[in-house]
Scaffold this motif. Structure first.
Motif, PDB file in Angstrom:
ATOM      1  N   PHE A  41      73.246  31.592  33.012  1.00 58.44           N
ATOM      2  CA  PHE A  41      73.510  31.408  31.541  1.00 58.44           C
ATOM      3  C   PHE A  41      74.296  32.959  31.481  1.00 58.44           C
ATOM      4  O   PHE A  41      73.896  33.940  31.709  1.00 58.44           O
ATOM      5  CB  PHE A  41      72.047  31.807  30.829  1.00 58.44           C
ATOM      6  CG  PHE A  41      72.093  31.983  29.422  1.00 58.44           C
ATOM      7  CD1 PHE A  41      72.670  31.085  28.212  1.00 58.44           C
ATOM      8  CD2 PHE A  41      71.971  33.504  28.904  1.00 58.44           C
ATOM      9  CE1 PHE A  41      72.836  31.325  27.076  1.00 58.44           C
ATOM     10  CE2 PHE A  41      72.159  33.786  27.492  1.00 58.44           C
ATOM     11  CZ  PHE A  41      72.630  32.630  26.812  1.00 58.44           C
ATOM     12  N   GLU A  42      75.431  32.552  30.673  1.00 63.31           N
ATOM     13  CA  GLU A  42      76.247  33.594  30.010  1.00 63.31           C
ATOM     14  C   GLU A  42      76.120  33.942  28.402  1.00 63.31           C
ATOM     15  O   GLU A  42      76.561  32.677  27.802  1.00 63.31           O
ATOM     16  CB  GLU A  42      77.657  33.332  30.871  1.00 63.31           C
ATOM     17  CG  GLU A  42      77.829  33.831  32.150  1.00 63.31           C
ATOM     18  CD  GLU A  42      77.649  35.163  32.549  1.00 63.31           C
ATOM     19  OE1 GLU A  42      77.818  36.087  31.611  1.00 63.31           O
ATOM     20  OE2 GLU A  42      77.763  35.445  33.663  1.00 63.31           O
ATOM     21  N   GLU A  94      81.334  26.650  33.647  1.00 64.49           N
ATOM     22  CA  GLU A  94      80.473  25.836  32.619  1.00 64.49           C
ATOM     23  C   GLU A  94      79.144  26.201  32.373  1.00 64.49           C
ATOM     24  O   GLU A  94      78.494  26.623  33.218  1.00 64.49           O
ATOM     25  CB  GLU A  94      80.395  24.207  33.083  1.00 64.49           C
ATOM     26  CG  GLU A  94      81.833  23.583  33.175  1.00 64.49           C
ATOM     27  CD  GLU A  94      81.662  22.312  33.548  1.00 64.49           C
ATOM     28  OE1 GLU A  94      81.258  21.382  32.682  1.00 64.49           O
ATOM     29  OE2 GLU A  94      81.715  21.933  34.863  1.00 64.49           O
ATOM     30  N   ARG A  95      78.358  25.648  31.315  1.00 62.59           N
ATOM     31  CA  ARG A  95      77.017  25.744  31.026  1.00 62.59           C
ATOM     32  C   ARG A  95      76.270  25.048  32.104  1.00 62.59           C
ATOM     33  O   ARG A  95      76.744  24.048  32.431  1.00 62.59           O
ATOM     34  CB  ARG A  95      76.541  25.288  29.451  1.00 62.59           C
ATOM     35  CG  ARG A  95      77.309  26.222  28.687  1.00 62.59           C
ATOM     36  CD  ARG A  95      76.664  25.648  27.289  1.00 62.59           C
ATOM     37  NE  ARG A  95      77.438  26.513  26.091  1.00 62.59           N
ATOM     38  CZ  ARG A  95      76.966  27.700  25.547  1.00 62.59           C
ATOM     39  NH1 ARG A  95      75.692  28.097  26.173  1.00 62.59           N
ATOM     40  NH2 ARG A  95      77.479  28.367  24.530  1.00 62.59           N
ATOM     41  N   ALA A  96      75.174  25.503  32.632  1.00 66.34           N
ATOM     42  CA  ALA A  96      74.352  24.552  33.508  1.00 66.34           C
ATOM     43  C   ALA A  96      73.979  23.391  33.134  1.00 66.34           C
ATOM     44  O   ALA A  96      74.044  22.470  34.130  1.00 66.34           O
ATOM     45  CB  ALA A  96      73.106  25.418  34.060  1.00 66.34           C
ATOM     46  N   ASP A 126      68.614  25.533  27.443  1.00 68.72           N
ATOM     47  CA  ASP A 126      67.492  24.884  26.828  1.00 68.72           C
ATOM     48  C   ASP A 126      66.976  23.647  27.687  1.00 68.72           C
ATOM     49  O   ASP A 126      67.974  22.801  27.966  1.00 68.72           O
ATOM     50  CB  ASP A 126      67.787  24.720  25.593  1.00 68.72           C
ATOM     51  CG  ASP A 126      67.666  25.943  24.508  1.00 68.72           C
ATOM     52  OD1 ASP A 126      67.150  27.061  25.208  1.00 68.72           O
ATOM     53  OD2 ASP A 126      68.200  25.917  23.511  1.00 68.72           O
ATOM     54  N   HIS A 127      66.025  23.442  28.007  1.00 64.85           N
ATOM     55  CA  HIS A 127      65.604  22.190  28.612  1.00 64.85           C
ATOM     56  C   HIS A 127      66.304  21.792  30.112  1.00 64.85           C
ATOM     57  O   HIS A 127      66.731  20.794  30.163  1.00 64.85           O
ATOM     58  CB  HIS A 127      65.470  21.183  27.692  1.00 64.85           C
ATOM     59  CG  HIS A 127      64.802  21.302  26.397  1.00 64.85           C
ATOM     60  ND1 HIS A 127      63.423  21.328  26.333  1.00 64.85           N
ATOM     61  CD2 HIS A 127      65.233  21.515  25.043  1.00 64.85           C
ATOM     62  CE1 HIS A 127      63.186  21.637  25.030  1.00 64.85           C
ATOM     63  NE2 HIS A 127      64.451  21.795  24.402  1.00 64.85           N
ATOM     64  N   GLU A 257      67.553  16.761  20.692  1.00 65.77           N
ATOM     65  CA  GLU A 257      66.272  16.940  20.925  1.00 65.77           C
ATOM     66  C   GLU A 257      66.009  15.913  22.090  1.00 65.77           C
ATOM     67  O   GLU A 257      66.152  14.799  22.068  1.00 65.77           O
ATOM     68  CB  GLU A 257      65.472  16.562  19.805  1.00 65.77           C
ATOM     69  CG  GLU A 257      63.729  16.607  20.180  1.00 65.77           C
ATOM     70  CD  GLU A 257      62.991  16.167  18.937  1.00 65.77           C
ATOM     71  OE1 GLU A 257      61.793  16.388  18.977  1.00 65.77           O
ATOM     72  OE2 GLU A 257      63.791  15.993  17.765  1.00 65.77           O
ATOM     73  N   LEU A 258      65.341  16.504  23.116  1.00 64.74           N
ATOM     74  CA  LEU A 258      64.672  15.658  24.164  1.00 64.74           C
ATOM     75  C   LEU A 258      63.362  15.194  23.879  1.00 64.74           C
ATOM     76  O   LEU A 258      62.578  15.945  23.515  1.00 64.74           O
ATOM     77  CB  LEU A 258      64.887  16.587  25.426  1.00 64.74           C
ATOM     78  CG  LEU A 258      66.071  16.973  26.054  1.00 64.74           C
ATOM     79  CD1 LEU A 258      65.885  17.829  27.206  1.00 64.74           C
ATOM     80  CD2 LEU A 258      66.864  15.666  26.615  1.00 64.74           C
TER      81      LEU A 258
END
Length: 279
Positions: A41-42, A94-96, A126-127, A257-258
């Motif tokens: 996370f950056e 990139e975001r994970a 998140d998630h 939303e998951l």
């Protein structure tokens, strides 16, 4: 069928090294190539522009992360060499939540960790585990944030309810099942009066995988008023002394939303052994 490419997510968390060890253990068992994907996370640097002095903090943060990244990369190459397996280091900006599912689509198995609420460095989005399961299209091996797992898959327990996701998980787990010393199938009846004609009986999936040379032990049970499906399965995992749970990852992404099934949520929060999930 076997796993020939294993993708392991790496970051700066405490569990990164044990997670890598699990991936290397599996690569030796299955003769697989290991891709180590470093994604953390950056924070957005623009978020620091609104407060005086935070630019210096961000520079220090970036410098520390660069040192940590270098240490993890050196560890990866050293452990690959020690294990005597082939591997590749991959780094992404990139975001994970975007990068891991994307790179996972060119892998046979993905290794990530359960969220660790005690380690801030384990937060990469998140998630993250849920997103990887639902978006990668590949089987995901989730490693608990507590405990040490010297071996994974000597005794898998299949959590079977006859659904599409459960079937996908069983067939994705065939390499584990074929090399296991013992395989258990636990069937949980969640019906409430109406017949579930679309669900495949436990005996049928046992016969199916028996044709792959896999002998199984079958047991079944119903959900009581004081126990959920997830809690019942966790209890059966302990009773059977299983070292791997194979189950469907139920849910879908709705807007941002998951929406996850109850058993999936329970295992993501309370797993005690590694869990292989497919969606």
């Amino acid at each position: 069928m076997s796993y020939r490419t294993i993708l392991v997510h790496l970051d700066t968390s405490v569990r990164a090294h044990p997670r890598l060890e699990t991936a290397l253990q599996l690569s030796k068992r299955f003769g697989a190539h290991v891709n180590g994907l470093f994604a953390v996370f950056e924070p957005d640097p623009r978020a620091f522009n609104i407060m005086a002095g935070t630019a210096v903090y961000y520079e220090q943060h970036a410098s520390t992360r660069a040192e940590q990244r270098g240490a993890i990369e050196r560890l990866f190459h050293a452990e690959i060499k020690r294990a005597g397996v082939s591997g590749e280091w991959i780094e992404t900006q990139e975001r994970a939540n975007d990068a891991v599912p994307r790179f996972a689509r060119c892998a046979d198995l993905v290794v990530v960790s359960q969220d660790d609420p005690t380690d801030p460095e384990s937060y990469v989005g998140d998630h993250f585990p849920e997103t990887t399961i639902l978006a990668s299209g590949r089987p995901v091996l989730l490693i608990p944030y507590t405990g040490f797992f010297a071996s994974v898959g000597k005794h898998p327990m299949i959590a079977w309810d006859g659904s599409r996701e459960a079937s996908r998980a069983v067939h994705d787990a065939l390499p584990f099942l074929q090399m296991a010393e013992r395989v258990s199938i636990v069937s949980v009846d969640t019906s409430t009066g109406e017949a579930r004609d679309d669900r495949i009986p436990c005996a049928d999936i046992a016969a199916c995988i028996a044709r792959h040379g896999i002998k199984t032990e079958v047991s079944s049970g119903g959900v009581t008023s004081d126990a959920t499906v997830g809690e019942l399965l966790l209890s059966r995992t302990a009773d059977l002394n299983a070292d791997l749970v194979v189950m469907g990852g139920y849910g879908h992404a709705r807007w941002q939303e998951l929406v996850l099934g109850g058993a999936t949520r329970t295992f993501l929060a309370s797993m005690s052994v590694p869990v292989l999930m497919s969606h």
